[in-house]
Write a protein that holds these residues in place. Structure first.
Motif, PDB file in Angstrom:
ATOM      1  N   ASP A 316       0.838  -1.195   0.000  1.00 57.90           N
ATOM      2  CA  ASP A 316       0.000   0.000   0.000  1.00 57.90           C
ATOM      3  C   ASP A 316       0.872   1.244   0.000  1.00 57.90           C
ATOM      4  O   ASP A 316       2.035   1.217   0.421  1.00 57.90           O
ATOM      5  N   GLU A 318       0.770   3.937   1.798  1.00 55.40           N
ATOM      6  CA  GLU A 318       1.153   4.461   3.103  1.00 55.40           C
ATOM      7  C   GLU A 318       2.409   3.758   3.626  1.00 55.40           C
ATOM      8  O   GLU A 318       3.340   4.402   4.128  1.00 55.40           O
ATOM      9  N   ARG A 321       5.428   4.889   1.611  1.00 55.56           N
ATOM     10  CA  ARG A 321       5.883   6.243   1.974  1.00 55.56           C
ATOM     11  C   ARG A 321       6.655   6.224   3.294  1.00 55.56           C
ATOM     12  O   ARG A 321       7.729   6.834   3.400  1.00 55.56           O
ATOM     13  N   LEU A 452      -6.819   1.394   2.412  1.00 54.43           N
ATOM     14  CA  LEU A 452      -7.419   2.579   3.008  1.00 54.43           C
ATOM     15  C   LEU A 452      -7.365   2.537   4.531  1.00 54.43           C
ATOM     16  O   LEU A 452      -7.139   3.559   5.187  1.00 54.43           O
ATOM     17  N   THR A 455      -4.234   3.826   6.291  1.00 49.64           N
ATOM     18  CA  THR A 455      -4.012   5.270   6.425  1.00 49.64           C
ATOM     19  C   THR A 455      -4.522   5.801   7.767  1.00 49.64           C
ATOM     20  O   THR A 455      -4.291   6.964   8.097  1.00 49.64           O
ATOM     21  N   HIS A 456      -5.214   4.973   8.541  1.00 44.42           N
ATOM     22  CA  HIS A 456      -5.669   5.377   9.885  1.00 44.42           C
ATOM     23  C   HIS A 456      -4.474   5.347  10.826  1.00 44.42           C
ATOM     24  O   HIS A 456      -3.732   4.367  10.887  1.00 44.42           O
ATOM     25  N   GLU A 457      -4.296   6.395  11.595  1.00 48.63           N
ATOM     26  CA  GLU A 457      -3.087   6.530  12.419  1.00 48.63           C
ATOM     27  C   GLU A 457      -2.956   5.461  13.490  1.00 48.63           C
ATOM     28  O   GLU A 457      -1.835   5.182  13.954  1.00 48.63           O
ATOM     29  N   GLN A 498     -12.670   8.443   3.278  1.00 43.91           N
ATOM     30  CA  GLN A 498     -11.734   8.234   2.164  1.00 43.91           C
ATOM     31  C   GLN A 498     -12.470   7.988   0.847  1.00 43.91           C
ATOM     32  O   GLN A 498     -11.833   7.773  -0.185  1.00 43.91           O
TER      33      GLN A 498
END
Length: 538
Positions: A316, A318, A321, A452, A455-457, A498
């Motif tokens: 993914d 995230e 990155r 998706l 991407t939740h912290e 999202q």
């Protein structure tokens, strides 16, 4: 117990790849031997016992090969190896090749049923295994199979007390290797059997030739090494399909240095990176999510790492990155499988393409996107992924029904994956044709929802699985690794924010301290499904 292995890639194609230089056209041991002669003092393997040079590893290889010969292992025989990563497991790959044998590697941690299935179907004549793995007595359990497997002549154990009837590794190493003469098998003959868990009742077994491993997979490693000094830390078991880019492709084809550890552990991985200075680190995304969460990461010297090579499961954006930023290295996303495909991003790819699987490299394999009638689709259109090229395997082992299902004329392989190739030639893998959750007749891609959720912290890792439902057939359960008391509403609100459509929202939730991993280092979705059935809450 020799058998004939079919090669479903036409011989004329194999020979054309040798003629145009895509294959070095030598067996794996001969390729390894070249590096012994050219760079005898170069480090071959760094493991828990330190560093060993190509010259000294070759001595170990020849001792093992002489020992296998003394046990009556001949060209074409299958030798099964179930060991943790070490110089010994690396040396065995080359020793088996040196006697003309075929190695069947599989990760330590596979259960008794899988071991019996793999040995029976491969007709392995020798099995080499750890004496024990945790509380599981690998050696004894493997030896107990001898009576049911007439082809299995010897079980060799490593470490601990030797079970009655087994051969200790020390005996194999004691063989006189002074007059050992290596076999020189046909480079297009079988060299390695890769095990793929897949979705079959029993693990699929895929036969690869010397050329497909060193030529096809070796060209993949050549494309990503990014410099002369190539030191590769493999976090996954070398007995997996992804781990099989190690001895054949990293060492035999490219003369690189292998860095290995017995099992994946975050603390030991960071220590190894700082001590052994790898240029490349190979692993699956879940492993790197664990590394990124480590409080020791910031204090670790990561300056040697040029590339983090991620494969084995979907990557993914995230995770990519965070890995790039925190490890300050190029992320290389690899799409590959034991069935016969490879595609990857490159050092020079623009940031906008990091989420793709890169552009197919024809010296490794070509990729086509086709419709349900197997006709090519236009650029940008989604369809089934086919692959063919120098890395293509020969066939499935003793499984004509799998050859009929997945292999086409002229050597093309059906991967069971769906994807598209854009106008710039970049491949995006959408998902598995089978890996969909069917809720009330609607197909939901778990990979889309997982990307998706990551991407939740508060979500460290996640896998979405199907749980049976009497009304809808399946309901999707999000299995989340977190330290926070998340609710299902927290996650569905995040997904809705999202832009995920309501019909794709998970309806059940399981919170865990960590996701369970299987023997290959990937998330164990079967275990998660069992947990979800028992523990899921609405």
């Amino acid at each position: 117990m020799n058998r004939a292995y079919r090669d479903l890639v036409p011989a004329s194609l194999r020979r054309s790849w040798a003629a145009d230089g895509r294959y070095q056209d030598l067996d794996l041991y001969s390729l390894f031997e070249r590096h012994v002669e050219r760079c005898p003092d170069r480090a071959a393997v760094v493991d828990a016992d330190g560093e060993i040079s190509y010259t000294h590893l070759d001595v170990l290889v020849r001792r093992l090969a002489a020992g296998l010969t003394a046990l009556d292992v001949h060209a074409g025989d299958v030798v099964a190896v179930q060991l943790p990563n070490s110089r010994l497991s690396c040396a065995l790959d080359f020793a088996i090749a040196a006697v003309g044998g075929i190695v069947l590697p599989f990760p330590i941690g596979r259960g008794e049923r899988d071991i019996a299935s793999l040995l029976r179907r491969s007709r392995a004549v020798v099995a080499i295994t750890a004496g024990s793995y945790g509380d599981f007595p690998c050696g004894q359990k493997t030896f107990d199979l001898v009576g049911d497997l007439p082809g299995l002549r010897s079980v060799i154990t490593v470490g601990g007390a030797t079970p009655l009837g087994c051969v200790p590794m020390s005996l194999l190493l004691a063989a006189d290797h002074s007059d050992f003469t290596p076999a020189r098998p046909d480079p297009d003959s079988a060299a390695r059997i890769l095990v793929s868990s897949g979705s079959e009742a029993e693990p699929k077994m895929v036969v690869y030739s010397h050329n497909a491993l060193a030529g096809g997979r070796g060209r993949f490693i050549e494309a990503i090494r990014g410099g002369e000094d190539y030191r590769a830390l493999f976090l996954m078991p070398l007995g997996t399909a992804f781990g099989s880019n190690a001895t054949p492709a990293t060492m035999a084809a490219n003369g690189g240095t292998m860095l290995v550890q017995p099992r994946f552990d975050v603390a030991s991985t960071l220590t190894m990176i700082e001590r052994a200075r790898p240029t490349h680190v190979f692993g699956v995304p879940t492993m790197f999510r664990k590394i990124l969460d480590s409080p020791d990461l910031a204090a670790t010297d990561l300056s040697s790492v040029r590339a983090v090579v991620l494969g084995g499961s979907a990557l993914d954006a995230e995770t990519a990155r965070h890995v790039s930023e925190k490890l300050t290295a190029t992320v290389i996303n690899v799409y590959g499988s034991a069935d016969g495909v490879n595609c990857h991003t490159a050092f020079t790819d623009p940031p906008a393409k990091v989420g793709t699987a890169g552009r197919p490299n024809p010296v490794v394999c070509e990729i086509r996107i086709v419709d349900d009638s197997l006709r090519p689709v236009p650029a940008g259109h989604t369809g089934e992924i086919l692959a063919r090229g120098p890395m293509s395997p020969m066939s499935y082992l003793a499984a004509p029904e799998l050859d009929a299902r997945y292999r086409l004329d002229d050597g093309w392989v059906r991967l069971g994956d769906v994807g598209r190739i854009d106008e710039d030639g970049y491949l995006t893998v959408v998902g598995r044709r089978k890996d969909v959750i069917i809720r009330g007749g609607m197909n939901i891609s778990p990979a889309e929802v997982e990307a998706l959720l990551l991407t939740h912290e508060a979500v460290r890792d996640v896998a979405c699985v199907a749980i049976p439902d009497p009304v809808f057939g399946d309901r999707m359960c999000a299995c989340v690794a977190t330290d926070t008391a998340l609710s299902l509403v927290d996650l569905t609100d995040h997904l809705s924010g999202q832009g995920l459509e309501p019909r794709k929202l998970p309806e059940r939730l399981v919170l865990l301290p960590a996701l369970p991993l299987g023997a290959a280092g990937k998330v164990d979705r079967k275990a998660l499904t069992e947990l979800a059935v028992r523990l899921a809450t609405p």
